[in-house]
Enzyme design. Structure first.
Site, PDB file in Angstrom:
ATOM      1  N   LYS A 111       0.864  -1.034  -0.437  1.00 23.13           N
ATOM      2  CA  LYS A 111       0.469   0.304   0.158  1.00 23.13           C
ATOM      3  C   LYS A 111       0.897   1.621   0.143  1.00 23.13           C
ATOM      4  O   LYS A 111       0.220   2.139  -0.743  1.00 23.13           O
ATOM      5  CB  LYS A 111      -0.826   0.066   1.267  1.00 23.13           C
ATOM      6  CG  LYS A 111      -1.957  -0.918   1.274  1.00 23.13           C
ATOM      7  CD  LYS A 111      -3.017  -1.097   2.219  1.00 23.13           C
ATOM      8  CE  LYS A 111      -3.777  -2.006   2.598  1.00 23.13           C
ATOM      9  NZ  LYS A 111      -5.069  -2.138   2.880  1.00 23.13           N
ATOM     10  N   LYS A 194      -7.659  -9.166  -7.475  1.00 25.16           N
ATOM     11  CA  LYS A 194      -8.787  -9.315  -7.107  1.00 25.16           C
ATOM     12  C   LYS A 194      -9.823  -8.863  -7.538  1.00 25.16           C
ATOM     13  O   LYS A 194      -9.325  -7.010  -7.795  1.00 25.16           O
ATOM     14  CB  LYS A 194      -8.359  -9.202  -5.561  1.00 25.16           C
ATOM     15  CG  LYS A 194      -9.629  -9.810  -4.205  1.00 25.16           C
ATOM     16  CD  LYS A 194      -8.860 -10.226  -2.972  1.00 25.16           C
ATOM     17  CE  LYS A 194      -9.957 -10.340  -2.169  1.00 25.16           C
ATOM     18  NZ  LYS A 194      -8.991 -10.020  -0.494  1.00 25.16           N
ATOM     19  N   LYS A 197     -13.173  -2.613  -4.493  1.00 24.32           N
ATOM     20  CA  LYS A 197     -13.696  -1.249  -5.262  1.00 24.32           C
ATOM     21  C   LYS A 197     -12.815   0.086  -5.540  1.00 24.32           C
ATOM     22  O   LYS A 197     -12.733   0.902  -6.553  1.00 24.32           O
ATOM     23  CB  LYS A 197     -14.029  -0.718  -3.575  1.00 24.32           C
ATOM     24  CG  LYS A 197     -15.095  -0.748  -3.207  1.00 24.32           C
ATOM     25  CD  LYS A 197     -15.981  -0.283  -4.463  1.00 24.32           C
ATOM     26  CE  LYS A 197     -18.010  -0.319  -3.875  1.00 24.32           C
ATOM     27  NZ  LYS A 197     -18.264  -0.126  -2.683  1.00 24.32           N
TER      28      LYS A 197
END
Length: 333
Positions: A111, A194, A197
């Site tokens: 991230k 995957k 959103k």
């Protein structure tokens, strides 16, 4: 009954991946475990959130969870920031966890990317908050996907070190409850990624709020390959998009990928996609309708969340207060 805890970030209305990978598996746990479920808004702000959007998305997620079958009479459902015991215990765990342990957390590396020095400190230490989320309730089971197993191992390491440092057997060992065959739903645009959103393309995912026409259009546009469906699982090797669509149909019809291939092997994707769109619409339409009904009365959703927070506090407060006492904090009264 064993106590189970799980949380989900407030990304608004969930995707099909959230539903099949986690939420749907939570529903039967209400009858087999003491079930505690949480919308983790404090985890969400490890990356900047628009305040108004965070409020809306938190309520949207809660309404969707209720529409999917979480029953406030059979589980405890609340918002993380409403129970302050989480952050109190997280600070203790910040002081128990070792820097070397956190340096091994792969999700921070993913991230934060290359510019890690510019990442927020919360993103680095949020596994400690995740550990506190669980240990604040002395939960012993956590439903997790493969990508969360590392954080669960850290939570156990923290518990063991706390128990060792303070000479107690206070925090119990947590066992993972690994999700089943449909735990990983992939992007409709790239079967190697995957469903998420965070993907900029809304065509990459099915949202639980999508209507029948939107679902049908997204499935028609879903990436596939020119070969027909095989009759056996070996034929799906190196065909990630085909494998993904087969797995989705199996999940929403309550069957297995092997059975899907027995029924539909030899079909082209034009026919198969129509069958899949119809199955998704039949399965998801009642959830979308119930979500809309709940969001028409946001005050009622908020009231249910406040009641859930009261129940959560009744469990967590004495556990965290005892942890603070073990550390040596002077009691407030």
């Amino acid at each position: 009954m064993q106590r189970v805890f799980s949380g989900i970030q407030p990304s608004g209305v969930p995707t099909l991946g959230n539903y099949l990978g986690a939420i749907r598996n939570w529903v039967p746990m209400q009858d087999t475990h003491e079930a505690i479920f949480c919308v983790v808004d404090q985890h969400a702000i490890t990356q900047w959130q628009d305040p108004r959007e965070l409020t809306r998305q938190t309520r949207d997620m809660a309404a969707a969870l209720l529409a999917c079958g979480l029953d406030p009479a059979r589980c405890t459902l609340f918002v993380q920031s409403h129970v302050h015991a989480h952050t109190r215990l997280a600070w203790i765990f910040n002081c128990v966890a070792r820097i070397g342990w956190l340096n091994r957390m792969t999700q921070f590396k993913d991230k934060a990317g290359k510019d890690r020095d510019n990442a927020g400190a919360g993103l680095y230490v949020y596994p400690n908050l995740m550990a506190a989320d669980i240990h604040a309730y002395h939960a012993t089971r956590v439903p997790v996907g493969e990508d969360q197993k590392q954080h669960l191992e850290l939570a156990n390491d923290i518990a063991e070190k706390f128990n060792h440092d303070y000479g107690v057997e206070f925090f119990p060992h947590i066992d993972p409850h690994i999700m089943g065959v449909a735990a990983r739903v992939m992007s409709l645009r790239d079967g190697t990624k995957k469903m998420s959103k965070s993907d900029p393309s809304d065509q990459s995912r099915i949202n639980l709020s999508d209507d029948a026409d939107t679902i049908s259009l997204k499935i028609r546009r879903a990436k596939t390959d020119p070969e027909p469906l095989p009759s056996e699982m070996q034929g799906l090797e190196n065909r990630p998009e085909a494998r993904n669509l087969v797995g989705i149909l199996a999940a929403v019809t309550g069957t297995t990928p092997e059975e899907v291939l027995r029924q539909h092997g030899g079909q082209g994707f034009g026919t198969f996609k129509g069958i899949l769109a119809d199955a998704l619409t039949a399965h998801l339409s009642p959830i979308a309708a119930e979500t809309r009904r709940l969001l028409d009365d946001p005050g009622a959703v908020d009231a249910l969340l406040r009641q859930g927070a009261e129940r959560a506090r009744a469990i967590a407060e004495p556990i965290v207060a005892r942890a603070e006492e073990l550390v040596g904090f002077l009691p407030p009264r």
